[in-house]
Design a protein around this motif. Sequence first.
Motif, PDB file in Angstrom:
ATOM      1  N   LYS A 218    -113.968  15.499  12.331  1.00  0.00           N
ATOM      2  CA  LYS A 218    -112.602  15.965  12.081  1.00  0.00           C
ATOM      3  C   LYS A 218    -111.929  16.389  13.375  1.00  0.00           C
ATOM      4  O   LYS A 218    -110.728  16.149  13.574  1.00  0.00           O
ATOM      5  N   ALA A 219    -112.670  16.993  14.283  1.00  0.00           N
ATOM      6  CA  ALA A 219    -112.098  17.441  15.558  1.00  0.00           C
ATOM      7  C   ALA A 219    -111.569  16.251  16.350  1.00  0.00           C
ATOM      8  O   ALA A 219    -110.472  16.305  16.919  1.00  0.00           O
ATOM      9  N   ILE A 220    -112.348  15.170  16.406  1.00  0.00           N
ATOM     10  CA  ILE A 220    -111.921  13.974  17.133  1.00  0.00           C
ATOM     11  C   ILE A 220    -110.687  13.365  16.489  1.00  0.00           C
ATOM     12  O   ILE A 220    -109.711  12.991  17.166  1.00  0.00           O
ATOM     13  N   GLN A 221    -110.711  13.269  15.155  1.00  0.00           N
ATOM     14  CA  GLN A 221    -109.569  12.695  14.435  1.00  0.00           C
ATOM     15  C   GLN A 221    -108.306  13.524  14.657  1.00  0.00           C
ATOM     16  O   GLN A 221    -107.228  12.971  14.942  1.00  0.00           O
ATOM     17  N   GLN A 222    -108.437  14.845  14.552  1.00  0.00           N
ATOM     18  CA  GLN A 222    -107.272  15.710  14.718  1.00  0.00           C
ATOM     19  C   GLN A 222    -106.727  15.642  16.145  1.00  0.00           C
ATOM     20  O   GLN A 222    -105.505  15.630  16.343  1.00  0.00           O
ATOM     21  N   LEU A 223    -107.614  15.595  17.123  1.00  0.00           N
ATOM     22  CA  LEU A 223    -107.163  15.534  18.502  1.00  0.00           C
ATOM     23  C   LEU A 223    -106.409  14.235  18.769  1.00  0.00           C
ATOM     24  O   LEU A 223    -105.355  14.236  19.425  1.00  0.00           O
ATOM     25  N   GLU A 224    -106.924  13.127  18.259  1.00  0.00           N
ATOM     26  CA  GLU A 224    -106.232  11.851  18.443  1.00  0.00           C
ATOM     27  C   GLU A 224    -104.862  11.879  17.777  1.00  0.00           C
ATOM     28  O   GLU A 224    -103.882  11.341  18.315  1.00  0.00           O
ATOM     29  N   GLU A 225    -104.777  12.519  16.615  1.00  0.00           N
ATOM     30  CA  GLU A 225    -103.492  12.633  15.919  1.00  0.00           C
ATOM     31  C   GLU A 225    -102.513  13.499  16.705  1.00  0.00           C
ATOM     32  O   GLU A 225    -101.319  13.165  16.811  1.00  0.00           O
ATOM     33  N   MET A 226    -102.994  14.602  17.273  1.00  0.00           N
ATOM     34  CA  MET A 226    -102.118  15.476  18.054  1.00  0.00           C
ATOM     35  C   MET A 226    -101.616  14.782  19.316  1.00  0.00           C
ATOM     36  O   MET A 226    -100.442  14.899  19.675  1.00  0.00           O
ATOM     37  N   ILE A 227    -102.489  14.052  19.973  1.00  0.00           N
ATOM     38  CA  ILE A 227    -102.096  13.333  21.195  1.00  0.00           C
ATOM     39  C   ILE A 227    -101.055  12.270  20.871  1.00  0.00           C
ATOM     40  O   ILE A 227    -100.086  12.069  21.609  1.00  0.00           O
ATOM     41  N   SER A 228    -101.242  11.598  19.730  1.00  0.00           N
ATOM     42  CA  SER A 228    -100.289  10.571  19.316  1.00  0.00           C
ATOM     43  C   SER A 228     -98.927  11.183  18.982  1.00  0.00           C
ATOM     44  O   SER A 228     -97.885  10.622  19.323  1.00  0.00           O
ATOM     45  N   TRP A 251    -111.409  12.339  25.825  1.00  0.00           N
ATOM     46  CA  TRP A 251    -110.964  12.194  27.221  1.00  0.00           C
ATOM     47  C   TRP A 251    -111.605  10.944  27.848  1.00  0.00           C
ATOM     48  O   TRP A 251    -110.953  10.195  28.554  1.00  0.00           O
ATOM     49  N   LYS A 252    -112.889  10.731  27.564  1.00  0.00           N
ATOM     50  CA  LYS A 252    -113.574   9.557  28.100  1.00  0.00           C
ATOM     51  C   LYS A 252    -112.992   8.273  27.514  1.00  0.00           C
ATOM     52  O   LYS A 252    -112.742   7.295  28.224  1.00  0.00           O
ATOM     53  N   ALA A 253    -112.766   8.268  26.197  1.00  0.00           N
ATOM     54  CA  ALA A 253    -112.280   7.067  25.517  1.00  0.00           C
ATOM     55  C   ALA A 253    -110.876   6.690  25.966  1.00  0.00           C
ATOM     56  O   ALA A 253    -110.555   5.503  26.119  1.00  0.00           O
ATOM     57  N   LYS A 254    -110.040   7.681  26.185  1.00  0.00           N
ATOM     58  CA  LYS A 254    -108.642   7.439  26.528  1.00  0.00           C
ATOM     59  C   LYS A 254    -108.377   7.495  28.029  1.00  0.00           C
ATOM     60  O   LYS A 254    -107.271   7.160  28.468  1.00  0.00           O
ATOM     61  N   GLY A 255    -109.362   7.942  28.806  1.00  0.00           N
ATOM     62  CA  GLY A 255    -109.159   8.052  30.246  1.00  0.00           C
ATOM     63  C   GLY A 255    -108.065   9.043  30.611  1.00  0.00           C
ATOM     64  O   GLY A 255    -107.324   8.838  31.584  1.00  0.00           O
ATOM     65  N   LEU A 256    -107.962  10.126  29.857  1.00  0.00           N
ATOM     66  CA  LEU A 256    -106.891  11.100  30.061  1.00  0.00           C
ATOM     67  C   LEU A 256    -107.098  11.899  31.343  1.00  0.00           C
ATOM     68  O   LEU A 256    -108.228  12.218  31.717  1.00  0.00           O
ATOM     69  N   LYS A 257    -106.001  12.253  31.986  1.00  0.00           N
ATOM     70  CA  LYS A 257    -106.043  13.051  33.209  1.00  0.00           C
ATOM     71  C   LYS A 257    -105.365  14.405  33.019  1.00  0.00           C
ATOM     72  O   LYS A 257    -105.126  15.119  33.986  1.00  0.00           O
ATOM     73  N   ARG A 258    -105.059  14.783  31.781  1.00  0.00           N
ATOM     74  CA  ARG A 258    -104.412  16.067  31.523  1.00  0.00           C
ATOM     75  C   ARG A 258    -105.433  17.198  31.656  1.00  0.00           C
ATOM     76  O   ARG A 258    -106.641  16.982  31.630  1.00  0.00           O
ATOM     77  N   TYR A 259    -104.920  18.423  31.776  1.00  0.00           N
ATOM     78  CA  TYR A 259    -105.800  19.585  31.822  1.00  0.00           C
ATOM     79  C   TYR A 259    -106.525  19.737  30.487  1.00  0.00           C
ATOM     80  O   TYR A 259    -105.930  19.597  29.413  1.00  0.00           O
ATOM     81  N   ASN A 260    -107.811  20.049  30.554  1.00  0.00           N
ATOM     82  CA  ASN A 260    -108.635  20.241  29.358  1.00  0.00           C
ATOM     83  C   ASN A 260    -109.484  21.489  29.575  1.00  0.00           C
ATOM     84  O   ASN A 260    -110.389  21.498  30.412  1.00  0.00           O
TER      85      ASN A 260
END
Length: 319
Positions: A218-228, A251-260
Amino acid sequence: MNFRFKAVQTLTLLLGITLILCGCMEARTTMETWNQNQEVLSLPSKNDPELTFGIIYPMVNDTYEMITENAEASASDYNIKLIVQAPDEANLEQQIRIMEMMIKQKVDGIAIIPVDSEALIDVIDKAVTSGISVICFESDSPSSKRNAFIGADNYKTGKVIAQTVDNLLGGKGMVLVQSGMPQMLGLTQRLKGFQDYLHEYTEIDVLEVRHNHASEEKAIQQLEEMISAHPHFSALINLDFVSSSSSVLVWKAKGLKRYNVALGLTPYVNQSLENGQITRIISQNEQNWGEAIINTLRSLSQDKTMPEFINTEIIEMHN
């Protein structure tokens, strides 16, 4: 619920982790790093009475396995048997059943992270009334008769996280927030401290707060939804262990460079800090909780007076 335990369960492993952290990152201490109070504890003795302690987690998680290894290493110095239990997923009814089982087994002490501080009052009080020492860790149940709480001030932890975000963003920006179980007191306190600091001292907007209920899926799904939904966010804030580890996968899957910003220190999260998926780690010195649990329950079994709040402090880590 049986945990998988690694074969090496000695303090050498913990010292090795400490050396790695010291060599690979700089730690800024927002409070003094926690040290065990040696005056309260006695040295190991071959004549120690046999004791049985139970540890009850909300669910299975890498952080809790790390704590178990630390507890086993500490317990090995004494004549102590550990019973470690956790539901597959966070579940109040299962925690209550596990508590009831340990009461029937007449264990000498129980350490528990209550998934619901109010709902567990009756069974915690039942254990204490029957002569079993009970301590809470990570999240407290202050209205119960529990003997002590081990961890950090969770409201202050939330403020420290917010201060870290403030420094990263220069007081402005837009953030997403992930947390775990909304009914867990410690997580509620962290969120409140985080929001209060941002409101008082910054112009940072919280775009959305999601609760994963201790489910990595659920955490992964929710994070992807929030990013979208909010593609221009400045930073992600994780207030629980599940959110922190799940964010690394996204972050690995999307190659994100934002602060985490992550909550909780494990070798996996530390490696992600080195690899750039995590920007900052806010830790409550979780790697020491197992030792604190064993020493506190052992001292209580010897009728020693223990402080009600055993503060393991807060540290911020970054490369």
